[in-house]
Design a protein around this motif. Sequence first.
Motif, PDB file in Angstrom:
ATOM      1  N   THR A  76       5.731  -7.611 -13.850  1.00 33.93           N
ATOM      2  CA  THR A  76       6.239  -8.912 -13.407  1.00 33.93           C
ATOM      3  C   THR A  76       6.231  -9.009 -11.885  1.00 33.93           C
ATOM      4  O   THR A  76       5.873 -10.043 -11.319  1.00 33.93           O
ATOM      5  CB  THR A  76       7.668  -9.143 -13.941  1.00 33.93           C
ATOM      6  OG1 THR A  76       7.638  -9.115 -15.368  1.00 33.93           O
ATOM      7  CG2 THR A  76       8.243 -10.465 -13.468  1.00 33.93           C
ATOM      8  N   GLU A  77       6.611  -7.921 -11.229  1.00 33.28           N
ATOM      9  CA  GLU A  77       6.708  -7.892  -9.765  1.00 33.28           C
ATOM     10  C   GLU A  77       5.372  -7.595  -9.084  1.00 33.28           C
ATOM     11  O   GLU A  77       5.286  -7.598  -7.855  1.00 33.28           O
ATOM     12  CB  GLU A  77       7.736  -6.835  -9.351  1.00 33.28           C
ATOM     13  CG  GLU A  77       9.137  -7.146  -9.834  1.00 33.28           C
ATOM     14  CD  GLU A  77      10.074  -5.948  -9.761  1.00 33.28           C
ATOM     15  OE1 GLU A  77       9.711  -4.916  -9.146  1.00 33.28           O
ATOM     16  OE2 GLU A  77      11.180  -6.036 -10.313  1.00 33.28           O
ATOM     17  N   GLY A  78       4.342  -7.309  -9.866  1.00 31.69           N
ATOM     18  CA  GLY A  78       3.033  -6.971  -9.296  1.00 31.69           C
ATOM     19  C   GLY A  78       3.027  -5.636  -8.582  1.00 31.69           C
ATOM     20  O   GLY A  78       2.311  -5.441  -7.602  1.00 31.69           O
ATOM     21  N   LYS A  79       3.827  -4.687  -9.088  1.00 29.89           N
ATOM     22  CA  LYS A  79       3.980  -3.380  -8.442  1.00 29.89           C
ATOM     23  C   LYS A  79       3.604  -2.234  -9.379  1.00 29.89           C
ATOM     24  O   LYS A  79       4.318  -1.250  -9.489  1.00 29.89           O
ATOM     25  CB  LYS A  79       5.425  -3.196  -7.978  1.00 29.89           C
ATOM     26  CG  LYS A  79       5.873  -4.203  -6.953  1.00 29.89           C
ATOM     27  CD  LYS A  79       7.326  -3.979  -6.577  1.00 29.89           C
ATOM     28  CE  LYS A  79       7.790  -5.010  -5.563  1.00 29.89           C
ATOM     29  NZ  LYS A  79       9.213  -4.858  -5.254  1.00 29.89           N
ATOM     30  N   ILE A  80       2.449  -2.347 -10.020  1.00 30.01           N
ATOM     31  CA  ILE A  80       2.007  -1.297 -10.936  1.00 30.01           C
ATOM     32  C   ILE A  80       1.328  -0.204 -10.119  1.00 30.01           C
ATOM     33  O   ILE A  80       0.393  -0.464  -9.363  1.00 30.01           O
ATOM     34  CB  ILE A  80       1.009  -1.841 -11.975  1.00 30.01           C
ATOM     35  CG1 ILE A  80       1.589  -3.031 -12.723  1.00 30.01           C
ATOM     36  CG2 ILE A  80       0.603  -0.745 -12.944  1.00 30.01           C
ATOM     37  CD1 ILE A  80       0.582  -3.746 -13.588  1.00 30.01           C
ATOM     38  N   GLU A  81       1.805   1.023 -10.281  1.00 27.60           N
ATOM     39  CA  GLU A  81       1.196   2.151  -9.581  1.00 27.60           C
ATOM     40  C   GLU A  81      -0.107   2.538 -10.276  1.00 27.60           C
ATOM     41  O   GLU A  81      -0.211   2.489 -11.504  1.00 27.60           O
ATOM     42  CB  GLU A  81       2.160   3.330  -9.560  1.00 27.60           C
ATOM     43  CG  GLU A  81       3.424   3.047  -8.770  1.00 27.60           C
ATOM     44  CD  GLU A  81       4.377   4.222  -8.760  1.00 27.60           C
ATOM     45  OE1 GLU A  81       3.906   5.373  -8.681  1.00 27.60           O
ATOM     46  OE2 GLU A  81       5.591   3.982  -8.823  1.00 27.60           O
ATOM     47  N   ASP A  82      -1.103   2.936  -9.474  1.00 31.70           N
ATOM     48  CA  ASP A  82      -2.394   3.340 -10.018  1.00 31.70           C
ATOM     49  C   ASP A  82      -2.238   4.447 -11.049  1.00 31.70           C
ATOM     50  O   ASP A  82      -1.546   5.427 -10.813  1.00 31.70           O
ATOM     51  CB  ASP A  82      -3.329   3.835  -8.898  1.00 31.70           C
ATOM     52  CG  ASP A  82      -3.832   2.712  -8.017  1.00 31.70           C
ATOM     53  OD1 ASP A  82      -3.809   1.547  -8.460  1.00 31.70           O
ATOM     54  OD2 ASP A  82      -4.254   2.999  -6.879  1.00 31.70           O
ATOM     55  N   GLY A  83      -2.875   4.264 -12.200  1.00 28.36           N
ATOM     56  CA  GLY A  83      -2.912   5.277 -13.239  1.00 28.36           C
ATOM     57  C   GLY A  83      -1.682   5.384 -14.108  1.00 28.36           C
ATOM     58  O   GLY A  83      -1.696   6.117 -15.099  1.00 28.36           O
ATOM     59  N   ILE A  84      -0.624   4.655 -13.776  1.00 26.83           N
ATOM     60  CA  ILE A  84       0.613   4.831 -14.524  1.00 26.83           C
ATOM     61  C   ILE A  84       0.487   4.305 -15.952  1.00 26.83           C
ATOM     62  O   ILE A  84       1.024   4.913 -16.887  1.00 26.83           O
ATOM     63  CB  ILE A  84       1.838   4.225 -13.793  1.00 26.83           C
ATOM     64  CG1 ILE A  84       3.141   4.760 -14.381  1.00 26.83           C
ATOM     65  CG2 ILE A  84       1.809   2.713 -13.815  1.00 26.83           C
ATOM     66  CD1 ILE A  84       3.361   6.227 -14.187  1.00 26.83           C
ATOM     67  N   TRP A  85      -0.228   3.188 -16.144  1.00 21.69           N
ATOM     68  CA  TRP A  85      -0.354   2.679 -17.502  1.00 21.69           C
ATOM     69  C   TRP A  85      -1.081   3.681 -18.396  1.00 21.69           C
ATOM     70  O   TRP A  85      -0.697   3.885 -19.542  1.00 21.69           O
ATOM     71  CB  TRP A  85      -1.050   1.318 -17.556  1.00 21.69           C
ATOM     72  CG  TRP A  85      -1.404   0.960 -18.971  1.00 21.69           C
ATOM     73  CD1 TRP A  85      -2.647   0.793 -19.493  1.00 21.69           C
ATOM     74  CD2 TRP A  85      -0.497   0.816 -20.079  1.00 21.69           C
ATOM     75  NE1 TRP A  85      -2.572   0.536 -20.846  1.00 21.69           N
ATOM     76  CE2 TRP A  85      -1.257   0.544 -21.233  1.00 21.69           C
ATOM     77  CE3 TRP A  85       0.893   0.879 -20.217  1.00 21.69           C
ATOM     78  CZ2 TRP A  85      -0.696   0.332 -22.487  1.00 21.69           C
ATOM     79  CZ3 TRP A  85       1.449   0.671 -21.467  1.00 21.69           C
ATOM     80  CH2 TRP A  85       0.665   0.400 -22.581  1.00 21.69           C
ATOM     81  N   GLU A  86      -2.116   4.318 -17.892  1.00 21.58           N
ATOM     82  CA  GLU A  86      -2.853   5.290 -18.704  1.00 21.58           C
ATOM     83  C   GLU A  86      -1.951   6.450 -19.128  1.00 21.58           C
ATOM     84  O   GLU A  86      -2.056   6.936 -20.251  1.00 21.58           O
ATOM     85  CB  GLU A  86      -4.093   5.784 -17.974  1.00 21.58           C
ATOM     86  CG  GLU A  86      -5.167   4.718 -17.817  1.00 21.58           C
ATOM     87  CD  GLU A  86      -5.581   4.052 -19.128  1.00 21.58           C
ATOM     88  OE1 GLU A  86      -5.757   4.750 -20.140  1.00 21.58           O
ATOM     89  OE2 GLU A  86      -5.727   2.813 -19.141  1.00 21.58           O
TER      90      GLU A  86
END
Length: 129
Positions: A76-86
Amino acid sequence: MSDNKEFFITRQAIESLTHKLSLPELGEYSQDWEYESADSSRVNEFVSFYESAELNPSEKFALMSLIISSFDDAVTEGKIEDGIWEKIKGHLISDIDLNRKTILYWSLVDEEIDNCFSCTPFMREIIFN
């Protein structure tokens, strides 16, 4: 699913994780611990803890609920860290019997995508791929 056991967020798991992760104590009338304790800035920390701590199934279930709630806030905040979803996706899949209910809840498979959580498209990857 190998068995039909359902998991729920227990008071014991909440107390344990609150202590271990230095989360804010819940008030007397608090509900929905995973939403109240979510912190988008700590997603990576929570995932690392999930990977390294010795947790019983109730704690793992509660922690993954907290991770997804925190991840939803990060999306929501547009603050997804690289690779965290994987990483999260890998844990959801590897512990599928434990996390099936969580995946289904956040996927909202019967809803149109514009009427869903911010992380719903991510969760649907697990169901539809």
